[in-house]
Scaffold this motif. Structure first.
Motif, mmCIF file in Angstrom:
data_model
loop_
_atom_site.group_PDB
_atom_site.id
_atom_site.type_symbol
_atom_site.label_atom_id
_atom_site.label_comp_id
_atom_site.label_asym_id
_atom_site.label_seq_id
_atom_site.Cartn_x
_atom_site.Cartn_y
_atom_site.Cartn_z
ATOM 1 N N ARG A 60 0.827 -1.212 0.000
ATOM 2 C CA ARG A 60 0.000 0.000 0.000
ATOM 3 C C ARG A 60 0.861 1.261 0.000
ATOM 4 N NH1 ARG A 60 -5.664 0.338 -0.730
ATOM 5 N NH2 ARG A 60 -6.472 2.192 0.309
ATOM 6 N N SER A 61 1.912 1.261 0.808
ATOM 7 C CA SER A 61 2.722 2.477 0.942
ATOM 8 C C SER A 61 3.550 2.766 -0.302
ATOM 9 C CB SER A 61 3.644 2.358 2.164
ATOM 10 O OG SER A 61 4.577 1.314 1.987
ATOM 11 N N ARG A 95 0.455 3.849 -3.328
ATOM 12 C CA ARG A 95 -0.402 5.022 -3.141
ATOM 13 C C ARG A 95 0.451 6.265 -2.926
ATOM 14 N NH1 ARG A 95 -6.088 4.356 -2.168
ATOM 15 N NH2 ARG A 95 -6.613 2.387 -3.182
ATOM 16 N N THR A 96 -0.010 7.380 -3.466
ATOM 17 C CA THR A 96 0.689 8.652 -3.276
ATOM 18 C C THR A 96 -0.230 9.658 -2.605
ATOM 19 O OG1 THR A 96 0.029 9.463 -5.464
ATOM 20 C CG2 THR A 96 2.134 8.298 -5.299
ATOM 21 N N ALA A 97 0.372 10.544 -1.854
ATOM 22 C CA ALA A 97 -0.342 11.662 -1.230
ATOM 23 C C ALA A 97 0.625 12.835 -1.139
ATOM 24 C CB ALA A 97 -0.847 11.264 0.154
ATOM 25 N N PRO A 103 4.997 8.939 -2.544
ATOM 26 C CA PRO A 103 4.451 7.656 -2.078
ATOM 27 C C PRO A 103 4.304 7.674 -0.565
ATOM 28 C CG PRO A 103 6.742 7.407 -2.743
ATOM 29 C CD PRO A 103 6.321 8.784 -3.178
ATOM 30 N N LEU A 104 3.322 6.948 -0.063
ATOM 31 C CA LEU A 104 3.023 6.969 1.365
ATOM 32 C C LEU A 104 4.228 6.588 2.226
ATOM 33 C CD1 LEU A 104 -0.547 5.356 1.558
ATOM 34 C CD2 LEU A 104 0.058 7.779 1.469
ATOM 35 N N LEU A 119 6.106 9.424 3.740
ATOM 36 C CA LEU A 119 5.360 10.395 4.536
ATOM 37 C C LEU A 119 5.193 9.939 5.979
ATOM 38 C CD1 LEU A 119 2.511 11.186 1.980
ATOM 39 C CD2 LEU A 119 4.507 12.609 2.481
ATOM 40 N N ASN A 121 6.416 6.689 7.926
ATOM 41 C CA ASN A 121 5.979 5.344 7.575
ATOM 42 C C ASN A 121 7.149 4.395 7.303
ATOM 43 O OD1 ASN A 121 3.237 5.798 7.851
ATOM 44 N ND2 ASN A 121 2.997 6.507 5.735
ATOM 45 N N ILE A 181 -1.878 2.857 7.484
ATOM 46 C CA ILE A 181 -1.404 3.110 6.126
ATOM 47 C C ILE A 181 -2.516 2.873 5.102
ATOM 48 C CG2 ILE A 181 0.120 2.147 4.327
ATOM 49 C CD1 ILE A 181 2.316 1.996 6.398
ATOM 50 N N HIS A 182 -3.416 1.931 5.387
ATOM 51 C CA HIS A 182 -4.519 1.649 4.459
ATOM 52 C C HIS A 182 -5.663 2.654 4.592
ATOM 53 C CE1 HIS A 182 -2.524 -2.195 3.820
ATOM 54 N NE2 HIS A 182 -3.365 -2.434 2.837
ATOM 55 N N GLY A 183 -5.672 3.435 5.675
ATOM 56 C CA GLY A 183 -6.777 4.354 5.874
ATOM 57 C C GLY A 183 -8.076 3.592 6.094
#
Length: 408
Positions: free
Chosen positions: A286-287, A290-292, A296-297, A300, A303, A361-363
């Protein structure tokens, strides 16, 4: 101490992983989703196993991946605790996988009791059907009206009346009680109050269809009935069974329990390590995918360090558990109590932390059924109570440490 897998363990591990990859993981999410559709509420009388489970069991049996936990070459595969441990870890990556290989709790513990402590008649009548996977069993120990962290508080009773045993009392958090194949319980209760406190209790084999046995309800665990396995409350009202259903003898319950719980705690902890490995794997996927905020997570919020902390914690827990397994094999359960109690505290706590990191991390996705993380989180929290709460195991470690210190 050498924890390198021997040739036999490596062979079983290779075959088990290949079986999981080919037959189990492709249908894992289907079975999770459709099991809840088959069993939508708490009416355990209508619960059903998923139709894919029994064919998977037959394939596992045909592949020689059956009863892997039992240290008997005649009835199981003859694996020691240390040899079985990595297999339990792989099964833990999928919460229903153990059942496919007839290695699920509480049946493993009950089969070990019958194997080590049952007489020939009891083994023929109950152990053989359990080993064949024809029936399932439950273990009745925890009670709703007392603090069951002290097992000597049990209020349920066993009384000898001629050629029969008369059982009365309540049990709850009886795992597997709602399974459609559950046919017998091992019931632990007070039988000899005049004896010293660890010789007052007995274990009795009880058919679940015996008159006076009433399943009152299934208990939700964090809002889930854990169908079709279930954790239930059962009441015994003047239940009569033949005295031949007594295990070993009156007052022998705690002696039996000590032998039952040692290997079982290795199994629980290694399955937990498998869950943690799966959670870490999902967190990394997942990390990285996914980007935010343009990154990539994993870049951030710390993590990356959390991933590293998880790896360290998992490997520490695994080594501690393998050491406990090695000690059980080497010197027996009685001389491995510090190690057994230590893993029962350390491993579920590690699992809680790793799964919580993965959920974060998955929210929102981490809290729903799209991933196994919510199931892992519930299992981790439950394991800090099952087979004794953390505080009891810490107390055991403290007593043993003080004994060593005073001896010096």
């Amino acid at each position: 101490m050498n924890f390198t897998h021997n040739e036999r363990t490596q062979d079983y591990l290779t075959r088990l992983c290949a079986f999981l990859d080919e037959h189990v993981y492709p249908v894992e999410n289907i079975i999770y989703a459709e099991t809840h559709e088959l069993n939508p509420d708490g009416n355990w009388r209508n619960w059903k196993s998923h139709p894919l489970i029994d064919p998977l069991k037959q394939k596992a049996k045909a592949a020689g991946l059956w009863n892997l936990f039992l240290p008997s070459t005649e009835l199981g595969q003859g694996l020691s605790c240390l040899e079985y441990a990595p297999l339990a870890e792989q099964m833990g990556r999928c919460v229903f996988a153990s059942e496919i290989f007839n290695c699920n709790a509480p049946d493993t513990g009950n089969m070990e009791v019958l194997y080590h402590f049952g007489n020939q008649e009891q083994q023929d009548k109950w152990l053989k059907p359990l080993l064949a996977g024809d029936i399932r069993s439950v273990f009745g120990m925890t009670e709703p009206d007392v603090a069951s962290s002290d097992a000597t508080n049990m209020q349920a009773t066993v009384e000898l009346d001629g050629d029969e045993l008369v059982l009365n009392g309540k049990k709850w958090w009886t795992t597997g009680l709602g399974h459609p194949n559950a046919k017998i319980a091992i019931f632990m209760a007070l039988s000899n109050p005049e004896n010293e406190k660890h010789s007052q209790h007995s274990m009795v084999i009880v058919p679940l269809d015996a008159p006076g046995v009433e399943i009152k309800r299934m208990l939700q665990a964090y809002g889930d009935y854990d169908a079709p396995f279930g954790h239930g409350e059962m009441h015994f009202t003047n239940v009569r069974v033949p005295k031949e259903n007594l295990l070993v003898g009156l007052g022998k319950g705690f002696a039996i329990a000590q032998g039952r719980l040692g290997p079982g705690r290795i199994h629980h902890c290694m399955r937990s390590i498998g869950m943690a490995e799966k959670a870490l794997e999902l967190a990394m996927q997942r990390s990285l995918s996914r980007t935010a905020f343009g990154q990539p997570l994993i870049k951030l919020g710390g993590n990356g360090e959390r991933i590293a902390d998880a790896r360290i914690a998992i490997d520490q827990a695994r080594l501690l558990t393998l050491h406990a397994a090695w000690k059980i094999d080497s010197v027996g359960v009685k001389h491995a109590m510090t190690e057994i109690s230590a893993i029962k505290v350390a491993v579920p706590r590690m699992l809680e932390q790793v799964v919580d990191m993965a959920v974060q991390i998955h929210g929102g996705a981490g809290m729903c059924g799209d991933f196994p993380l919510a199931r892992f989180a519930a299992a981790a929290r439950a394991l800090r109570l099952a087979d004794g709460p953390d505080e009891v195991h810490k107390g055991m470690v403290t007593r043993l440490e003080l004994r060593k210190y005073q001896a010096r």
